[in-house]
Design a protein around this motif. Structure first.
Motif, PDB file in Angstrom:
ATOM      1  N   ARG A   1       2.076  24.197  24.798  1.00  0.00           N
ATOM      2  CA  ARG A   1       3.430  24.208  24.241  1.00  0.00           C
ATOM      3  C   ARG A   1       3.461  24.660  22.793  1.00  0.00           C
ATOM      4  NH1 ARG A   1       6.257  18.849  25.192  1.00  0.00           N
ATOM      5  NH2 ARG A   1       7.903  20.031  24.160  1.00  0.00           N
ATOM      6  N   VAL A   2       2.307  24.572  22.099  1.00  0.00           N
ATOM      7  CA  VAL A   2       2.207  25.022  20.710  1.00  0.00           C
ATOM      8  C   VAL A   2       0.907  25.793  20.544  1.00  0.00           C
ATOM      9  CG1 VAL A   2       3.613  23.125  19.808  1.00  0.00           C
ATOM     10  CG2 VAL A   2       1.128  22.881  19.869  1.00  0.00           C
ATOM     11  N   THR A   3       0.928  26.734  19.599  1.00  0.00           N
ATOM     12  CA  THR A   3      -0.267  27.541  19.339  1.00  0.00           C
ATOM     13  C   THR A   3      -1.074  27.030  18.158  1.00  0.00           C
ATOM     14  OG1 THR A   3       0.998  29.027  17.914  1.00  0.00           O
ATOM     15  CG2 THR A   3       0.791  29.629  20.266  1.00  0.00           C
ATOM     16  N   HIS A   4      -0.428  26.267  17.300  1.00  0.00           N
ATOM     17  CA  HIS A   4      -1.069  25.731  16.099  1.00  0.00           C
ATOM     18  C   HIS A   4      -0.555  24.313  15.850  1.00  0.00           C
ATOM     19  CE1 HIS A   4      -1.422  30.072  15.442  1.00  0.00           C
ATOM     20  NE2 HIS A   4      -2.490  29.781  14.708  1.00  0.00           N
ATOM     21  N   VAL A   5      -1.331  23.565  15.089  1.00  0.00           N
ATOM     22  CA  VAL A   5      -0.923  22.240  14.634  1.00  0.00           C
ATOM     23  C   VAL A   5      -0.976  22.261  13.108  1.00  0.00           C
ATOM     24  CG1 VAL A   5      -1.489  19.785  14.589  1.00  0.00           C
ATOM     25  CG2 VAL A   5      -1.770  21.083  16.716  1.00  0.00           C
ATOM     26  N   ILE A   6       0.174  22.034  12.483  1.00  0.00           N
ATOM     27  CA  ILE A   6       0.233  21.923  11.026  1.00  0.00           C
ATOM     28  C   ILE A   6       0.175  20.438  10.691  1.00  0.00           C
ATOM     29  CG2 ILE A   6       1.529  22.396   8.920  1.00  0.00           C
ATOM     30  CD1 ILE A   6       2.874  24.733  10.396  1.00  0.00           C
ATOM     31  N   CYS A   7      -0.859  20.051   9.968  1.00  0.00           N
ATOM     32  CA  CYS A   7      -1.100  18.665   9.588  1.00  0.00           C
ATOM     33  C   CYS A   7      -0.477  18.441   8.212  1.00  0.00           C
ATOM     34  CB  CYS A   7      -2.596  18.388   9.526  1.00  0.00           C
ATOM     35  SG  CYS A   7      -3.513  18.906  10.989  1.00  0.00           S
ATOM     36  N   CYS A   8       0.475  17.512   8.113  1.00  0.00           N
ATOM     37  CA  CYS A   8       1.201  17.291   6.862  1.00  0.00           C
ATOM     38  C   CYS A   8       0.902  15.933   6.259  1.00  0.00           C
ATOM     39  CB  CYS A   8       2.707  17.378   7.104  1.00  0.00           C
ATOM     40  SG  CYS A   8       3.312  18.983   7.604  1.00  0.00           S
ATOM     41  N   GLY A   9       0.824  15.908   4.945  1.00  0.00           N
ATOM     42  CA  GLY A   9       0.738  14.650   4.228  1.00  0.00           C
ATOM     43  C   GLY A   9      -0.305  14.663   3.136  1.00  0.00           C
ATOM     44  N   GLY A  10       0.112  14.234   1.974  1.00  0.00           N
ATOM     45  CA  GLY A  10      -0.776  14.167   0.822  1.00  0.00           C
ATOM     46  C   GLY A  10      -1.491  12.834   0.729  1.00  0.00           C
ATOM     47  N   LEU A  11      -1.927  12.530  -0.474  1.00  0.00           N
ATOM     48  CA  LEU A  11      -2.652  11.303  -0.734  1.00  0.00           C
ATOM     49  C   LEU A  11      -1.668  10.161  -0.890  1.00  0.00           C
ATOM     50  CD1 LEU A  11      -5.398   9.987  -1.263  1.00  0.00           C
ATOM     51  CD2 LEU A  11      -5.091  10.544  -3.691  1.00  0.00           C
ATOM     52  N   GLY A  12      -1.810   9.169  -0.042  1.00  0.00           N
ATOM     53  CA  GLY A  12      -0.969   7.985  -0.119  1.00  0.00           C
ATOM     54  C   GLY A  12      -1.655   6.894  -0.911  1.00  0.00           C
ATOM     55  N   ARG A  13      -1.489   5.678  -0.472  1.00  0.00           N
ATOM     56  CA  ARG A  13      -2.090   4.534  -1.158  1.00  0.00           C
ATOM     57  C   ARG A  13      -3.612   4.564  -1.088  1.00  0.00           C
ATOM     58  NH1 ARG A  13      -0.854  -1.747   0.274  1.00  0.00           N
ATOM     59  NH2 ARG A  13      -2.063  -2.646  -1.435  1.00  0.00           N
ATOM     60  N   PHE A  14      -4.146   5.016   0.045  1.00  0.00           N
ATOM     61  CA  PHE A  14      -5.590   5.065   0.246  1.00  0.00           C
ATOM     62  C   PHE A  14      -6.017   6.468   0.659  1.00  0.00           C
ATOM     63  CE2 PHE A  14      -4.285   0.729   1.524  1.00  0.00           C
ATOM     64  CZ  PHE A  14      -4.936   0.016   0.526  1.00  0.00           C
ATOM     65  N   PRO A  15      -7.193   6.906   0.186  1.00  0.00           N
ATOM     66  CA  PRO A  15      -7.728   8.198   0.622  1.00  0.00           C
ATOM     67  C   PRO A  15      -8.306   8.074   2.023  1.00  0.00           C
ATOM     68  CG  PRO A  15      -9.232   7.154  -0.945  1.00  0.00           C
ATOM     69  CD  PRO A  15      -8.028   6.264  -0.823  1.00  0.00           C
ATOM     70  N   PRO A  16      -8.510   9.198   2.678  1.00  0.00           N
ATOM     71  CA  PRO A  16      -8.231  10.574   2.260  1.00  0.00           C
ATOM     72  C   PRO A  16      -6.758  10.935   2.465  1.00  0.00           C
ATOM     73  CG  PRO A  16      -9.266  10.585   4.416  1.00  0.00           C
ATOM     74  CD  PRO A  16      -9.202   9.141   3.970  1.00  0.00           C
ATOM     75  N   ARG A  17      -6.441  12.187   2.211  1.00  0.00           N
ATOM     76  CA  ARG A  17      -5.072  12.673   2.412  1.00  0.00           C
ATOM     77  C   ARG A  17      -4.707  12.576   3.889  1.00  0.00           C
ATOM     78  NH1 ARG A  17      -3.267  15.418  -2.036  1.00  0.00           N
ATOM     79  NH2 ARG A  17      -4.870  15.840  -3.607  1.00  0.00           N
ATOM     80  N   GLU A  18      -3.449  12.302   4.160  1.00  0.00           N
ATOM     81  CA  GLU A  18      -2.971  12.152   5.541  1.00  0.00           C
ATOM     82  C   GLU A  18      -3.273  13.400   6.368  1.00  0.00           C
ATOM     83  OE1 GLU A  18       1.157  11.282   4.835  1.00  0.00           O
ATOM     84  OE2 GLU A  18       0.679   9.343   3.930  1.00  0.00           O
ATOM     85  N   ALA A  19      -3.051  14.579   5.787  1.00  0.00           N
ATOM     86  CA  ALA A  19      -3.306  15.826   6.515  1.00  0.00           C
ATOM     87  C   ALA A  19      -4.768  15.956   6.913  1.00  0.00           C
ATOM     88  CB  ALA A  19      -2.880  17.032   5.676  1.00  0.00           C
ATOM     89  N   GLU A  20      -5.672  15.501   6.064  1.00  0.00           N
ATOM     90  CA  GLU A  20      -7.102  15.570   6.378  1.00  0.00           C
ATOM     91  C   GLU A  20      -7.457  14.649   7.552  1.00  0.00           C
ATOM     92  OE1 GLU A  20      -8.911  14.598   2.640  1.00  0.00           O
ATOM     93  OE2 GLU A  20      -8.312  16.495   1.735  1.00  0.00           O
ATOM     94  N   VAL A  21      -6.825  13.503   7.608  1.00  0.00           N
ATOM     95  CA  VAL A  21      -7.069  12.575   8.713  1.00  0.00           C
ATOM     96  C   VAL A  21      -6.544  13.165  10.021  1.00  0.00           C
ATOM     97  CG1 VAL A  21      -6.574  10.262   9.614  1.00  0.00           C
ATOM     98  CG2 VAL A  21      -7.085  10.566   7.175  1.00  0.00           C
ATOM     99  N   ILE A  22      -5.356  13.757   9.969  1.00  0.00           N
ATOM    100  CA  ILE A  22      -4.806  14.410  11.162  1.00  0.00           C
ATOM    101  C   ILE A  22      -5.746  15.524  11.619  1.00  0.00           C
ATOM    102  CG2 ILE A  22      -2.872  15.754  12.102  1.00  0.00           C
ATOM    103  CD1 ILE A  22      -1.105  14.340   9.912  1.00  0.00           C
ATOM    104  N   ARG A  23      -6.202  16.334  10.663  1.00  0.00           N
ATOM    105  CA  ARG A  23      -7.124  17.432  11.001  1.00  0.00           C
ATOM    106  C   ARG A  23      -8.381  16.898  11.675  1.00  0.00           C
ATOM    107  NH1 ARG A  23      -9.342  21.274   6.361  1.00  0.00           N
ATOM    108  NH2 ARG A  23      -9.911  19.249   5.527  1.00  0.00           N
ATOM    109  N   GLN A  24      -8.932  15.799  11.168  1.00  0.00           N
ATOM    110  CA  GLN A  24     -10.147  15.249  11.752  1.00  0.00           C
ATOM    111  C   GLN A  24      -9.912  14.763  13.184  1.00  0.00           C
ATOM    112  OE1 GLN A  24     -13.237  15.531  10.314  1.00  0.00           O
ATOM    113  NE2 GLN A  24     -13.786  15.053  12.423  1.00  0.00           N
TER     114      GLN A  24
END
Length: 179
Positions: free
Chosen positions: A36-59
């Protein structure tokens, strides 16, 4: 062509995704696997705790076997408005595809309002909130009501509905407000 835009959520103190972030990430993986999708864009910067939200989604996407070329990052945002504003260059590089916003049901109305404000062809696809206590779901919905009202007010702007980009360059290359 459509791309999934996974809106960030909290990272826990041990660097692991919150249940919300995990649920959204795995839902985007499912959309990719279904074609249904060709790519996943992971969004989110550094919140209260590292790492950045986008990095966690990517992992999570990597751990689930998504190809690296299909995973894109927007890792500077701290709000729904910033998530959707900051993906503009990524979407331009992809030829301005339709977006499928991956968020929770209580949040989808604000996310869609913001996406449409930026002129995106957008729909939302929300994972089931299985395993979430009923009282937490009620809390999420109640918190979202004032947030939606705020976004309605913020995005209504007298300048054709554009949100205030305080301190951001205007089209003429000058600051549109104080930092």
């Amino acid at each position: 062509m459509s791309v999934a835009v996974v809106l960030g959520a909290a990272v826990q103190s041990d660097g692991q995704p919150s249940p919300t972030l995990r649920r959204r990430s795995l839902h985007a993986v499912q959309l990719f696997r279904q074609g249904r999708v060709t790519h996943v864009i992971c969004c989110g910067g550094l919140g209260r705790f590292p790492p950045r939200e986008a990095e966690v989604i990517r992992q999570i996407c990597r751990d689930e076997g998504l190809p690296e070329a299909a995973i894109l990052l927007e890792d500077q945002s701290h709000s729904t408005l910033e998530n959707l504003r900051n993906i503009r260059p990524i979407l331009a590089d992809l030829g301005h595809p339709e977006i499928v916003i991956v968020t929770d049901r209580y949040h989808k109305w604000r996310a869609l309002l913001t996406a449409r404000h930026f002129g995106y062809a957008a729909q939302a696809d929300c994972p089931a909130m299985t395993g979430t206590a009923g009282r937490r779901v009620v809390k999420f919905w109640l918190r979202e009501i004032p947030a939606l009202i705020y976004y309605l007010w913020r995005l209504r702007g007298s300048d054709g509905g554009q949100p205030s980009d305080r301190g951001q360059p205007s089209e003429r290359g000058q600051s549109s407000g104080s930092p």
